[in-house]
Design an enzyme around this catalytic site. Structure first.
Site, PDB file in Angstrom:
ATOM      1  N   ARG A 102     -20.200   7.988 -14.107  1.00  0.00           N
ATOM      2  CA  ARG A 102     -21.103   9.155 -14.164  1.00  0.00           C
ATOM      3  C   ARG A 102     -20.233  10.354 -14.477  1.00  0.00           C
ATOM      4  NH1 ARG A 102     -25.971  11.114 -10.335  1.00  0.00           N
ATOM      5  NH2 ARG A 102     -26.935   9.565 -11.681  1.00  0.00           N
ATOM      6  N   HIS A 129     -29.209   9.257 -19.765  1.00  0.00           N
ATOM      7  CA  HIS A 129     -29.209   8.528 -18.491  1.00  0.00           C
ATOM      8  C   HIS A 129     -29.930   7.186 -18.728  1.00  0.00           C
ATOM      9  CE1 HIS A 129     -28.882   7.675 -14.369  1.00  0.00           C
ATOM     10  NE2 HIS A 129     -29.637   8.601 -13.830  1.00  0.00           N
ATOM     11  N   GLN A 132     -31.595   4.995 -15.902  1.00  0.00           N
ATOM     12  CA  GLN A 132     -32.827   5.555 -15.361  1.00  0.00           C
ATOM     13  C   GLN A 132     -34.030   5.137 -16.212  1.00  0.00           C
ATOM     14  OE1 GLN A 132     -33.170   7.509 -12.458  1.00  0.00           O
ATOM     15  NE2 GLN A 132     -35.253   6.834 -12.866  1.00  0.00           N
ATOM     16  N   ASP A 223     -38.442  16.295 -14.887  1.00  0.00           N
ATOM     17  CA  ASP A 223     -37.140  16.212 -14.221  1.00  0.00           C
ATOM     18  C   ASP A 223     -36.775  17.626 -13.782  1.00  0.00           C
ATOM     19  OD1 ASP A 223     -34.663  15.329 -13.298  1.00  0.00           O
ATOM     20  OD2 ASP A 223     -33.700  15.463 -15.273  1.00  0.00           O
ATOM     21  N   CYS A 263     -37.344  10.818 -11.926  1.00  0.00           N
ATOM     22  CA  CYS A 263     -36.085  10.085 -11.695  1.00  0.00           C
ATOM     23  C   CYS A 263     -35.482  10.393 -10.332  1.00  0.00           C
ATOM     24  CB  CYS A 263     -35.091  10.395 -12.810  1.00  0.00           C
ATOM     25  SG  CYS A 263     -34.535  12.105 -12.830  1.00  0.00           S
ATOM     26  N   ARG A 291     -34.110   0.858 -10.032  1.00  0.00           N
ATOM     27  CA  ARG A 291     -32.729   1.082 -10.475  1.00  0.00           C
ATOM     28  C   ARG A 291     -31.857  -0.100 -10.038  1.00  0.00           C
ATOM     29  NH1 ARG A 291     -30.797   6.224 -11.273  1.00  0.00           N
ATOM     30  NH2 ARG A 291     -28.932   5.103 -11.942  1.00  0.00           N
TER      31      ARG A 291
HETATM   32  N1  NVA Z   1     -31.114  15.808 -15.237  1.00  0.00           N
HETATM   33  C1  NVA Z   1     -30.583  15.499 -13.936  1.00  0.00           C
HETATM   34  C2  NVA Z   1     -30.787  14.058 -13.604  1.00  0.00           C
HETATM   35  C3  NVA Z   1     -30.344  13.651 -12.227  1.00  0.00           C
HETATM   36  C4  NVA Z   1     -30.517  12.187 -11.965  1.00  0.00           C
HETATM   37  C5  NVA Z   1     -29.100  15.862 -13.898  1.00  0.00           C
HETATM   38  O1  NVA Z   1     -28.396  15.581 -14.866  1.00  0.00           O
HETATM   39  O2  NVA Z   1     -28.661  16.435 -12.904  1.00  0.00           O
HETATM   40  N1   CP Z   2     -31.921   9.387 -10.526  1.00  0.00           N
HETATM   41  C1   CP Z   2     -30.603   9.360 -10.224  1.00  0.00           C
HETATM   42  O1   CP Z   2     -29.763   9.004 -11.057  1.00  0.00           O
HETATM   43  O2   CP Z   2     -30.314   9.718  -8.950  1.00  0.00           O
HETATM   44  P1   CP Z   2     -28.864  10.032  -8.360  1.00  0.00           P
HETATM   45  O3   CP Z   2     -28.388  11.305  -8.978  1.00  0.00           O
HETATM   46  O4   CP Z   2     -29.087  10.166  -6.882  1.00  0.00           O
HETATM   47  O5   CP Z   2     -27.948   8.892  -8.688  1.00  0.00           O
END
Ligand code: NVA
Ligand code: CP
Length: 306
Positions: A102, A129, A132, A223, A263, A291
């Site tokens: 990540r 992502h 997701q 989101d 998500c 997930r």
């Molecule tokens: N768009 C959000 C998704 C979190 C799962 C982010 O990147 O923080």
């Molecule tokens: N939706 C998602 O990826 O959640 P986290 O940021 O908690 O991993």
């Protein structure tokens, strides 16, 4: 060997194969059956950003497959002190069987993949992502909503929006997106989506008014307005996203039995009202649970390609 960095690199058939494996593994897990497909395999999990779902689902997933996950926060490993990513990739390749990252830029995933001799999975970047969206589509299928699907995304043109564009254009369903001006999805992703849509038959529409996007939709989604790394833009974003909250009035425009997906984490009172969230909590938490199942499928699938 394949990596899983974006849905862009996968065909419709491959995406559906992974999802049906995810559904199969979920059914088995509900009966308490856990086949050790990845016995004694080690998954390295590098996190340069926070996570609840991604971390827990990958760690539990690899455990259920008979392997072990290593949580590697960039605050704790030398990567966070400036060790080059390409060196980290080559070291981990000698010790683990698969890696999940990540991170911020998609190019960091691409660089790691270039030097990695083991499969790499994206656990989110600023661009995409993919895990997701696999879970989202699995949830849509489980709820019987994959036929005549009209999905509406209201909110920020971020990593989730970009991934929806990839999913819709690969699978071939109708996808409408509405973002405030200046928060459109990535232009290259959009161009790719239009190109893939020609082949798949997907219908992609950009709507200025979020109500036009949601009208008659069978799945509605949104989101956060403030993604990880954008915390200092919060004040401006909250102003700019006025009128983009999915509330009961907005949801009432969708088909009566429409699904609502998020998500997570969700910020009630911003992109989503508490009422809509709680009315759709069942499907939102199915989505979160999926997930786990779909990522198990991804790991098994990638291991088979080697
Ligand atoms: N768009 C959000 C998704 C979190 C799962 C982010 O990147 O923080
Ligand atoms: N939706 C998602 O990826 O959640 P986290 O940021 O908690 O991993």
């Amino acid at each position: 060997m394949r990596h899983f960095l974006t849905l862009r690199d996968f065909s419709k058939e491959e995406i559906l194969e992974v999802i049906s494996l995810g559904i199969k593994l979920k059914k088995k897990a509900k009966k308490g059956k856990f086949k050790p497909y990845l016995k004694d395999k080690i998954l390295g999990m590098i996190f340069e950003k926070s996570s609840t779902r991604t971390r827990v689902s990958f760690e539990v997933g690899i455990h259920q497959l008979g392997g072990k996950g290593l949580f590697l926060s960039s605050d704790d490993i030398q990567l966070g002190r400036g060790e080059p990513l390409k060196d980290t990739a080559r070291v981990l390749s000698r010790m683990v069987d698969m890696v999940m990252i990540r991170t911020f830029g998609q190019e960091r995933l691409e660089e790691f993949a270039k030097y990695s001799t083991v499969p790499l999975i994206s656990g989110l970047s600023d661009r995409y992502h993919p895990m997701q969206l696999l879970a989202d589509f699995m949830t849509i299928c489980e709820h019987g909503k994959n036929k005549n699907l009209i999905a509406a995304y209201v909110g920020d043109g971020n990593n989730i929006a970009n991934s929806w564009l990839m999913l819709a254009s690969k699978i071939g369903f109708e996808f409408r997106i509405s973002t405030p001006k200046g928060y459109e999805p990535n232009q290259q992703v959009l161009a790719d989506a239009y190109k893939f849509a020609k082949k798949s038959g997907a219908k992609i529409t950009i709507c200025e008014n979020p109500k036009d996007a949601v009208k008659g939709a069978t799945v509605v989604t949104t989101d956060t307005w403030v993604s990880m790394g954008q915390e200092n833009e919060k004040e401006r974003r909250v102003k700019d996203f006025e009128g983009f909250m999915v509330d009961c009035k907005m949801m009432a425009l969708a088909q009566k039995d429409a699904l609502f997906l998020h998500c997570l984490p969700a910020y009630r009172g911003y992109e989503i009202s508490d009422e809509v969230f709680e009315a759709h909590a069942d499907e939102i938490f199915d989505e979160a649970e999926n997930r786990l199942h779909v990522q198990k499928a991804v790991m098994v699938w990638l291991d088979k390609q080697r």
